[in-house]
Each structure stands twice: as C-alpha cells, then as structure tokens.
Design an enzyme around this catalytic site. Structure first.
Site, short mmCIF file in Angstrom:
data_model
loop_
_atom_site.label_atom_id
_atom_site.label_comp_id
_atom_site.label_asym_id
_atom_site.label_seq_id
_atom_site.Cartn_x
_atom_site.Cartn_y
_atom_site.Cartn_z
N LYS A 81 2.66 -15.43 2.17
CA LYS A 81 2.75 -15.80 0.64
C LYS A 81 4.53 -16.48 -0.16
CE LYS A 81 0.16 -16.65 -2.96
NZ LYS A 81 -0.90 -18.08 -2.26
N ASP A 92 -10.88 -7.86 7.61
CA ASP A 92 -12.21 -7.80 7.22
C ASP A 92 -12.88 -9.90 7.32
OD1 ASP A 92 -12.23 -5.34 6.74
OD2 ASP A 92 -12.50 -5.74 5.40
N TYR A 138 0.72 -1.59 -0.20
CA TYR A 138 0.08 0.57 0.01
C TYR A 138 0.72 1.20 0.40
CZ TYR A 138 -4.69 -3.47 0.85
OH TYR A 138 -5.22 -4.03 0.78
N ASP A 153 -5.42 -6.85 5.28
CA ASP A 153 -6.82 -6.18 5.09
C ASP A 153 -8.26 -7.53 5.06
OD1 ASP A 153 -8.14 -4.08 4.51
OD2 ASP A 153 -7.10 -3.75 2.63
N ASP A 212 -4.14 -17.76 1.37
CA ASP A 212 -5.43 -17.93 0.58
C ASP A 212 -5.78 -18.82 0.99
OD1 ASP A 212 -2.46 -19.61 -0.39
OD2 ASP A 212 -3.30 -19.67 -2.32
#
Ligand code: NAD
Length: 360
Positions: A191, A251, A141, A247, A223
């Site tokens: 990852k 959520d 980000y 993030d 994942d």
C-alpha cells in the site's frame, strides 16, 4: 546424505490426511531406496492432552534438526478455551519462529475438471496457476512496539508495521527465483500510496529487479489485488507481499480454486529447511468420518521433495499423479458433484497405482 523428516499429524483430520500422505511417502522410499530418517510426534491439541503443551521441547529440537517437517493441522473446539500459550495454534507459531520460516509459498491452482466447484465463472477461473509468496515472520504481526493502553482516555490499541531492508530482500529473492522457474512475472503488492513501510518495500523490490532482468516486475496496491484476484486471476504468475496483505490475498486465492482440501503450502528458511502443510485446518466437523480430502497434504509432500529433500523429480511425479487421479474422475466428497465419492483411505492406494503405472 540422509535426509531427516519430522511428521506432525496434529489434530482432527490432520491425522487422517497425514496417514494417507505417509502411504505415498513410504511407497516412494521403497521404490527409490531413499535414505530418509523419519520421526513422528504429537503436536497441537493432542500434544497438549498428553504433555500439557502444544509443542514440547523435544519435538521442537527434532524439528530444528529436520530437513522437512510435514505438518497436518491443529485445533479443535475442545481446546478453544485454553489460555493463549497452551492453544494448539501456538505450536505452529513456535515452529515458524524457532526455525525462522520467513517465506510462505502458497500455490493456488485449478484442475479444470473441478472448475464448477469454484465460486467464479469457468471462463474466469480456468487454467488458474498462481504462486503467492508471503513474508511470514515480520511486518505488523510481529512489529514492536505494540500493545493496548487502558490507563489513558480514550484507551487505545496499537501495532507497528515495520520491514527492514534485509527482510524485504530475502523474501523478494525467493519470489524472483520462483518467478524464474515459472512464467517470469512477479507482482509485488503493498500500500505504497498510504504507508511509508510500503514505499520502502517498493523501492527495495524495484532495486532488486535489476538483478533479475528476465523477470517482468509490476507493483500493485493490495486493495486492487484483492479485487483483481476475483475479476481476472489469470493475470498473475507470482505475487509477493508482506505478512498482513499476504495473509488475506493467499486466502482469497485459495478460495478461488473451490476446495480448500486441494491446496498445499510451504514455509521455508534461508537454509531450505521447510515446514509443509495443507492450507486447511483440522476440520472438526468431519474429523473421524473418513471423508477428508488428503490431496492438499500429499501435494505438500510434493513441495517438500522439491524444496527441502532435493528430489524435484519426485515432487513432479506426485503432482502429475494427482492430475491423472483427477482426470480419471476420482473425487473425494468435498469435490464430488454426485452422491458418489471416494473415502480418504482409498486415495493414497489409487495414487500409488498411478505412480507405479507411470514408472513402468
Ligand atoms: P478448516 O479448514 O478446518 O475447515 C473449513 C471447512 O472446510 C470445513 O467445513 C471443513 O470440513 C472443510 N475442509 C477443510 N479441509 C478439508 C479437507 N481436507 N477435506 C474436506 N473438507 C475439508 O477451518 P476452520 O473450520 O475454520 O477451523 C477448524 C480448526 O482448525 C480450528 O480449530 C482452527 O483454529 C484450526 N485451523 C488450523 C490450521 C492449521 O493447523 N494450519 C489452519 C486453519 C484452521
């Protein structure tokens, strides 16, 4: 020593839930004779309307000098078409950046009485109690270089996912220490099968685990974690992850508990200065109706007592009062399964009655 608190209600239901939180805060100040200095300022769209910017220099200066910032929520359709720099959400980003709030703590827990509000089956979700620690000021980000290149064919956009050793160490430290105070299990998520930055992240976290022998460390690919959170969320205690994966995972975890109106969050820097806010936004669809659930905001105050105001005991008392409140059957509209529900302004007085009873 006097503790300084800045209250930023913001927009929409941010103002309603903050007002409920204030009642609990002022009750505890009075009950305990706390030496707190409290300021309140506009932020987000309401600050833009009055001052032409979502976060004024004066408010930022007060924030920098505060121990805890209690932030409601910002945003709303009336400000959606403003230029990027004037949008309400810029206030949040500005505060996070200026205060160096790199550690985002997002608890996701379920009150078993509310299990039917969860999208998952009861036996999967019962007793959910996870803490997600998300890195907030680095990663893809913020990584440079970044951009959109229009004068080449084909045109392209690009970002850089980068973490240096210090950034990984400081967020991992927060996560290991949180795990020590909980069930002593930490899962680091990245990852590492495809990203060098993740491989590096994994090696640093593994190295650090030698300093925390009491914590059981595991590593998982992001994942898989997204899938496991839905299949078997109770396998987790603390999850630590970078900005992007954190993030998404936080959520998903927030959704598991069924109501976004129940979950608090904390964003901390290395001097225990923190910004505390509910996970939800300004909910323009219900703003002004007096039906918002203020529990997430009040639970954010509990986190502020714990992490920035040096009164873990008062944080625990608020959390316990919320548990009793739910077990007594009180429900705001978002978590009610019948036509009957409590209005926003009735919640704080009920919690204060519980706090008083429990103190006797
Ligand atoms: P939202 O969280 O505001 O609302 C999503 C849904 O949940 C809505 O139906 C809303 O009514 C409900 N809801 C949210 N909080 C609730 C509560 N406390 N009690 C009862 N119901 C509640 O998300 P959104 O609709 O995507 O965004 C609305 C605005 O909020 C946008 O402008 C967005 O940019 C902003 N936003 C701000 C923040 C923040 O300030 N940190 C976070 C997310 C969204």
């Amino acid at each position: 020593m006097t503790k300084k608190i800045l209250i930023l209600p913001g927009d929409g239901i941010g103002q309603e839930v903050t007002s409920s939180m204030n009642e609990v805060l002022y009750y505890l100040i009075d009950e305990q004779g706390l030496d707190f200095q409290i300021s309140e300022r506009k932020v987000g769209g309401s600050s833009y309307d009055e001052f032409g910017k979502p976060l004024t220099e004066e408010t930022l200066e007060i924030a920098k000098n505060s121990d805890a910032i209690l932030f409601g929520a910002v945003g709303g359709p009336q400000w959606d078409n403003l230029e990027w720099d004037f949008r309400p959400e810029q206030a949040l980003l500005g505060l996070r950046k200026s205060l160096g709030l790199f550690a985002n703590l997002r608890p996701a827990f379920l009150f078993n009485e509310l299990a039917s509000a969860s999208p998952l089956k009861n036996h999967i979700i019962e007793n959910l109690d996870i803490l997600i620690v998300r890195e907030l000021t680095g990663g893809v980000y913020f990584g440079e270089p970044r951009g959109i290149v229009e004068n080449e064919t084909p045109k392209y956009g690009f970002n850089t996912m980068v973490y240096n050793e210090d950034e990984i160490r400081r967020i991992a430290k927060v996560a290991f220490e949180a795990a020590i105070n909980r069930d002593k299990k930490l899962c680091s998520v990245e990852k590492a099968n495809v990203l060098e930055v993740s491989k590096f992240w994994r090696s640093i976290v593994t190295e650090m685990s030698e300093e925390y022998p009491e914590v059981e460390l595991s590593h998982q690919l992001a994942d898989n974690t997204a899938m496991q959170l839905v299949l078997n969320p109770n396998q987790y205690d603390v999850i630590v992850s970078g900005n992007l994966f954190g993030d998404m995972l936080s959520d998903i975890a927030a959704t598991l508990s069924g109501s976004i109106g129940m979950l608090p969050s904390a964003s901390l820097n290395s001097s225990s200065q923190g910004m505390y806010e509910p996970c939800h936004g300004s909910a323009p669809d219900i703003a002004g109706e007096g039906i918002a659930n203020p529990i997430a905001m009040i639970a954010s105050l509990a986190m502020a007592f714990e992490y920035s105001l040096g009164r873990v005991d008062l944080g625990r008392r608020i959390e316990s009062a919320i548990k009793i409140f739910i077990s007594q059957g009180h429900r705001t509209k978002d978590i009610s399964t019948s036509e009957e529900f409590m209005k926003t302004q009735e919640v704080a007085p009920a919690l204060i009655r519980i706090l008083k009873d429990e103190n006797e």
